[in-house]
Design a protein around this motif. Structure first.
Motif, PDB file in Angstrom:
ATOM      1  N   VAL A 107      40.340  42.870  46.517  1.00 46.17           N
ATOM      2  CA  VAL A 107      39.707  41.820  45.711  1.00 46.17           C
ATOM      3  C   VAL A 107      38.436  41.324  46.398  1.00 46.17           C
ATOM      4  CG1 VAL A 107      39.970  39.459  44.849  1.00 46.17           C
ATOM      5  CG2 VAL A 107      41.818  41.112  44.550  1.00 46.17           C
ATOM      6  N   TRP A 108      38.521  41.069  47.703  1.00 49.05           N
ATOM      7  CA  TRP A 108      37.349  40.620  48.443  1.00 49.05           C
ATOM      8  C   TRP A 108      36.292  41.705  48.518  1.00 49.05           C
ATOM      9  CZ3 TRP A 108      35.692  36.009  49.364  1.00 49.05           C
ATOM     10  CH2 TRP A 108      36.603  34.943  49.339  1.00 49.05           C
ATOM     11  N   GLN A 109      36.730  42.949  48.545  1.00 48.51           N
ATOM     12  CA  GLN A 109      35.791  44.069  48.544  1.00 48.51           C
ATOM     13  C   GLN A 109      34.976  44.073  47.246  1.00 48.51           C
ATOM     14  OE1 GLN A 109      37.545  47.399  50.518  1.00 48.51           O
ATOM     15  NE2 GLN A 109      36.484  48.859  49.224  1.00 48.51           N
ATOM     16  N   ALA A 110      35.655  43.837  46.136  1.00 49.70           N
ATOM     17  CA  ALA A 110      34.975  43.780  44.841  1.00 49.70           C
ATOM     18  C   ALA A 110      33.957  42.649  44.813  1.00 49.70           C
ATOM     19  CB  ALA A 110      36.001  43.602  43.724  1.00 49.70           C
ATOM     20  N   ILE A 111      34.331  41.513  45.388  1.00 49.15           N
ATOM     21  CA  ILE A 111      33.437  40.348  45.397  1.00 49.15           C
ATOM     22  C   ILE A 111      32.284  40.558  46.378  1.00 49.15           C
ATOM     23  CG2 ILE A 111      33.288  37.892  45.956  1.00 49.15           C
ATOM     24  CD1 ILE A 111      36.240  37.671  44.997  1.00 49.15           C
ATOM     25  N   ASP A 112      32.607  40.994  47.615  1.00 51.19           N
ATOM     26  CA  ASP A 112      31.587  41.187  48.657  1.00 51.19           C
ATOM     27  C   ASP A 112      30.543  42.220  48.256  1.00 51.19           C
ATOM     28  OD1 ASP A 112      32.869  39.352  50.252  1.00 51.19           O
ATOM     29  OD2 ASP A 112      33.841  40.853  51.533  1.00 51.19           O
ATOM     30  N   GLU A 113      31.000  43.310  47.664  1.00 53.18           N
ATOM     31  CA  GLU A 113      30.101  44.417  47.346  1.00 53.18           C
ATOM     32  C   GLU A 113      29.518  44.305  45.929  1.00 53.18           C
ATOM     33  OE1 GLU A 113      31.952  48.155  48.292  1.00 53.18           O
ATOM     34  OE2 GLU A 113      32.386  47.534  50.358  1.00 53.18           O
ATOM     35  N   LYS A 114      29.776  43.162  45.294  1.00 49.74           N
ATOM     36  CA  LYS A 114      29.218  42.885  43.961  1.00 49.74           C
ATOM     37  C   LYS A 114      29.531  44.004  42.964  1.00 49.74           C
ATOM     38  CE  LYS A 114      25.480  39.952  45.723  1.00 49.74           C
ATOM     39  NZ  LYS A 114      26.111  39.777  47.048  1.00 49.74           N
ATOM     40  N   LEU A 115      30.817  44.343  42.900  1.00 43.57           N
ATOM     41  CA  LEU A 115      31.278  45.406  42.022  1.00 43.57           C
ATOM     42  C   LEU A 115      31.770  44.890  40.673  1.00 43.57           C
ATOM     43  CD1 LEU A 115      33.309  47.435  44.684  1.00 43.57           C
ATOM     44  CD2 LEU A 115      30.992  47.907  43.861  1.00 43.57           C
ATOM     45  N   LEU A 116      31.799  43.583  40.511  1.00 41.55           N
ATOM     46  CA  LEU A 116      32.357  43.012  39.289  1.00 41.55           C
ATOM     47  C   LEU A 116      31.441  43.269  38.093  1.00 41.55           C
ATOM     48  CD1 LEU A 116      33.564  39.506  40.545  1.00 41.55           C
ATOM     49  CD2 LEU A 116      34.800  41.665  40.535  1.00 41.55           C
ATOM     50  N   GLY A 166      38.739  40.065  28.083  1.00 38.54           N
ATOM     51  CA  GLY A 166      37.369  40.325  28.517  1.00 38.54           C
ATOM     52  C   GLY A 166      37.328  41.403  29.576  1.00 38.54           C
ATOM     53  N   PRO A 167      36.170  41.631  30.194  1.00 41.87           N
ATOM     54  CA  PRO A 167      36.023  42.690  31.192  1.00 41.87           C
ATOM     55  C   PRO A 167      36.988  42.530  32.371  1.00 41.87           C
ATOM     56  CG  PRO A 167      33.879  41.899  30.486  1.00 41.87           C
ATOM     57  CD  PRO A 167      34.889  40.955  29.904  1.00 41.87           C
ATOM     58  N   VAL A 168      37.576  43.647  32.766  1.00 38.96           N
ATOM     59  CA  VAL A 168      38.534  43.677  33.873  1.00 38.96           C
ATOM     60  C   VAL A 168      38.140  44.810  34.820  1.00 38.96           C
ATOM     61  CG1 VAL A 168      40.937  44.135  34.514  1.00 38.96           C
ATOM     62  CG2 VAL A 168      40.432  42.751  32.495  1.00 38.96           C
ATOM     63  N   LEU A 169      38.136  44.521  36.113  1.00 42.83           N
ATOM     64  CA  LEU A 169      37.844  45.553  37.107  1.00 42.83           C
ATOM     65  C   LEU A 169      39.133  46.044  37.736  1.00 42.83           C
ATOM     66  CD1 LEU A 169      35.794  47.184  38.860  1.00 42.83           C
ATOM     67  CD2 LEU A 169      35.964  45.311  40.528  1.00 42.83           C
ATOM     68  N   VAL A 188      37.026  48.497  33.514  1.00 41.29           N
ATOM     69  CA  VAL A 188      36.076  49.186  34.385  1.00 41.29           C
ATOM     70  C   VAL A 188      36.846  49.652  35.614  1.00 41.29           C
ATOM     71  CG1 VAL A 188      33.979  48.935  35.765  1.00 41.29           C
ATOM     72  CG2 VAL A 188      34.172  47.764  33.559  1.00 41.29           C
ATOM     73  N   PHE A 189      36.600  50.879  36.060  1.00 39.81           N
ATOM     74  CA  PHE A 189      37.396  51.463  37.141  1.00 39.81           C
ATOM     75  C   PHE A 189      36.521  51.803  38.343  1.00 39.81           C
ATOM     76  CE2 PHE A 189      39.270  52.419  33.028  1.00 39.81           C
ATOM     77  CZ  PHE A 189      40.570  51.976  33.192  1.00 39.81           C
ATOM     78  N   CYS A 190      36.966  51.372  39.519  1.00 36.26           N
ATOM     79  CA  CYS A 190      36.246  51.650  40.767  1.00 36.26           C
ATOM     80  C   CYS A 190      37.205  52.321  41.741  1.00 36.26           C
ATOM     81  CB  CYS A 190      35.685  50.355  41.363  1.00 36.26           C
ATOM     82  SG  CYS A 190      34.832  50.597  42.937  1.00 36.26           S
ATOM     83  N   GLN A 191      37.044  53.620  41.946  1.00 31.50           N
ATOM     84  CA  GLN A 191      37.895  54.385  42.848  1.00 31.50           C
ATOM     85  C   GLN A 191      37.393  54.216  44.278  1.00 31.50           C
ATOM     86  OE1 GLN A 191      40.627  56.095  42.188  1.00 31.50           O
ATOM     87  NE2 GLN A 191      40.929  57.282  44.054  1.00 31.50           N
ATOM     88  N   CYS A 192      38.187  53.586  45.125  1.00 28.26           N
ATOM     89  CA  CYS A 192      37.780  53.363  46.515  1.00 28.26           C
ATOM     90  C   CYS A 192      39.010  53.003  47.348  1.00 28.26           C
ATOM     91  CB  CYS A 192      36.736  52.262  46.612  1.00 28.26           C
ATOM     92  SG  CYS A 192      37.324  50.637  46.113  1.00 28.26           S
ATOM     93  N   HIS A 193      38.823  52.946  48.657  1.00 27.61           N
ATOM     94  CA  HIS A 193      39.877  52.535  49.578  1.00 27.61           C
ATOM     95  C   HIS A 193      39.567  51.146  50.135  1.00 27.61           C
ATOM     96  CE1 HIS A 193      41.741  56.524  49.742  1.00 27.61           C
ATOM     97  NE2 HIS A 193      40.522  57.028  49.792  1.00 27.61           N
ATOM     98  N   PRO A 194      40.587  50.363  50.455  1.00 25.94           N
ATOM     99  CA  PRO A 194      40.336  49.071  51.104  1.00 25.94           C
ATOM    100  C   PRO A 194      39.710  49.290  52.474  1.00 25.94           C
ATOM    101  CG  PRO A 194      42.676  49.611  51.153  1.00 25.94           C
ATOM    102  CD  PRO A 194      42.027  50.632  50.275  1.00 25.94           C
TER     103      PRO A 194
END
Length: 238
Positions: A107-116, A166-169, A188-194
């Motif tokens: 969750v913090w990765q999504a916020i920190d890296e502005k992936l939302l 609404g939009p969901v990551l 929206v889908f973001c394939q990554c590792h923590p």
């Protein structure tokens, strides 16, 4: 160890998936970072990476204020490596042990890296389990958990309540698998590792709130019991 007026130096360890990563932070500032996707190398690389970072900064473990480990859910073996390493550093360096949930890291990765995505309503971290199953939970776009952590077998109806708003990551190493079943549109889908670099905020929060773990009794959050499988060649558990 720093005084109360100084910054909090924290070693962070993330080994819950195929990515092995460690970070060194000073309050909210990243000082050093290491990662590797080498298969089955967590045990040999985690300690080495930490030593490299500390040497680079001219620090000893005891100069740090805490060590934080990503506690799961995730890979049984990976979690064992991370937790045992963190316990060793905590005990040997006489510094507090902290732990944050792996889903929180994503969750913090999504916020920190502005992936939302724009106007994102929810963040749904997904850690690969087996087949069409993942470890998951639901968070608001500002990081507040609104559904408990649990295993989820993906179906077209999974998370429909949240997607309809609404939009969901969907973020994590099971995002791609999830996208094969869950309809697009708001999803929206973001394939990554923590990554350990995204542990800085939750680790600092745990440190400031003195949410220290008991080094002797702390265990990873496996969520499901580890099940050993038997090799087809008859060599025992694998």
């Amino acid at each position: 160890m720093s005084t109360a007026a100084e910054m909090a130096k924290i070693i962070s360890i993330e080994t819950s998936t195929d990515l092995c990563s460690v970070a060194l932070s000073d309050n909210d500032r990243l000082l050093a970072y290491r990662e590797s996707r080498t298969p089955r190398a967590h045990a040999s690389l985690t300690g080495l990476f930490i030593k490299e970072m500390l040497d680079e900064q001219g620090l000893a473990v005891s100069d740090c204020d805490a060590v934080c480990v990503s506690k799961g859910p995730g890979s049984y073996t990976g979690l064992r490596v991370g937790v045992s390493t963190a316990k060793g550093l905590s005990f040997g360096g006489r510094i507090p042990l902290l732990a944050v949930g792996t889903l929180d890291v994503l969750v913090w990765q999504a916020i920190d890296e502005k992936l939302l995505p724009e106007n994102c309503k929810y963040i749904i971290p997904v850690i690969d389990a087996r087949r069409m199953e993942a470890y998951t939970a639901v968070f608001t776009s500002d990081g507040r958990q609104v559904r408990e952590t649990a295993p989820e077998i993906f179906t077209p109806e999974s998370f429909i309540r949240y997607i309809s708003e609404g939009p969901v990551l969907f973020i994590g190493d099971a995002a791609e698998k999830c996208s094969e079943v869950i309809p697009g549109g708001n999803a929206v889908f973001c394939q990554c590792h923590p990554k350990a670099s995204s542990m800085i905020a939750p680790a600092l929060s745990a440190y400031n709130e003195k949410r220290f773990e008991d080094v002797a009794y702390f265990e990873p959050f496996y969520l499901k019991e580890f099940v050993a499988t038997v090799s087809k060649k008859g060599f025992g558990p694998v």
